[in-house]
Design a protein around this motif. Structure first.
Motif, PDB file in Angstrom:
ATOM      1  N   ASN A 178       0.855  -1.189   0.000  1.00  0.00           N
ATOM      2  CA  ASN A 178       0.000   0.000   0.000  1.00  0.00           C
ATOM      3  C   ASN A 178       0.893   1.243   0.000  1.00  0.00           C
ATOM      4  O   ASN A 178       1.469   1.605   1.019  1.00  0.00           O
ATOM      5  N   ARG A 181       0.571   5.478   1.686  1.00  0.00           N
ATOM      6  CA  ARG A 181       0.907   5.913   3.050  1.00  0.00           C
ATOM      7  C   ARG A 181       2.222   6.705   3.058  1.00  0.00           C
ATOM      8  O   ARG A 181       2.824   6.932   2.018  1.00  0.00           O
ATOM      9  N   ALA A 182       2.628   7.078   4.282  1.00  0.00           N
ATOM     10  CA  ALA A 182       3.863   7.865   4.410  1.00  0.00           C
ATOM     11  C   ALA A 182       5.048   7.061   3.873  1.00  0.00           C
ATOM     12  O   ALA A 182       5.066   5.827   3.966  1.00  0.00           O
ATOM     13  N   GLN A 185       6.762   4.400   6.131  1.00  0.00           N
ATOM     14  CA  GLN A 185       5.987   3.164   6.345  1.00  0.00           C
ATOM     15  C   GLN A 185       6.142   2.238   5.150  1.00  0.00           C
ATOM     16  O   GLN A 185       6.300   1.025   5.290  1.00  0.00           O
TER      17      GLN A 185
END
Ligand code: TMP
Length: 210
Positions: A178, A181-182, A185
């Motif tokens: 994914n 996100r940041a 991460q």
């Protein structure tokens, strides 16, 4: 001696591939590993220059012909890829045959036809698909000027990537990350997913869809 691992990072435009490859590269270097980055299209070769002109809309090339050029651009790197892997160097590769199929099929070319020219290429030990919605990708400073960097096209490409994953064949390892996100991460997830490959891979290099 174990051979190097062949790791491919795929995803839509602006999914963070380049940033994440650079981060993983630095991590492997800090661990003292032998690692090289490659990317497709490789715009430095004669074929790559034709592709570059096409992507910048400086040349119009038939959809089938440009698809074959993208594939030929991979085939011309095969000896280099095999040599690096056999020497024990890990390869981090930005886009590969999966982008080739997803982008061309999204323009309406038959899926199986798109797959054929890449059958027999070295098979990656892992494909990391950085998944991001075209909307989030667009928010990240917008798409650039190149031919395919439009939200509508990216939506279709994302759907085609799902079909590409499903035709991967038994041995292909495809991990979805994914990427909405940041950065840190995403970086951690990628490190965890690839860690088992850092010391190389036993066994021969398989061939894609062969
Ligand atoms: P890049 O921005 O990563 O250099 O990729 C250039 C564009 O080319 C990108 O929009 C994806 C597309 N592409 C194909 O259409 N077919 C291919 O085989 C590859 C590798 C990329």
């Amino acid at each position: 001696m174990a051979r190097g691992a062949f790791i491919v990072i795929e995803g839509l435009d602006r999914s963070g591939k380049t940033t994440q490859i650079a981060a993983l590269y630095e991590h492997l270097i800090s661990l003292g590993k032998k690692v090289e980055q490659i990317k497709f299209p490789d715009r430095t070769t004669a074929i790559g220059k034709m592709i570059d002109a096409y992507l910048k809309s400086q040349a119009d090339i038939d959809d089938h012909a440009i698809h074959l050029l993208f594939s030929a651009n991979r085939w011309e790197s095969v000896s280099k890829i095999l040599k690096l892997l056999e020497e024990g160097t890990t390869i981090l590769c930005d886009r590969y045959a999966f982008s080739g199929i997803a982008f061309s099929a999204s323009k309406g070319l038959p899926f199986d036809w798109c797959k054929t020219p890449d059958v027999g290429l070295p098979e990656p030990d892992m494909v990391l698909f950085l998944d991001v919605s075209p909307e989030v990708a667009q928010e990240r400073g917008g798409y650039g000027e190149e031919r395919y960097e439009k939200e509508e096209m990216q939506k279709r490409v994302r759907e085609e990537f799902v079909r590409v994953r499903d035709c991967g064949g038994r041995s292909l390892r495809w991990e979805v990350v994914n990427a909405g996100r940041a950065k840190d991460q995403v970086e951690l997830d990628i490190r965890n997913a690839t860690q088992a490959l850092f010391n190389g891979v036993e066994g021969p290099i398989r061939r894609l869809w062969a």
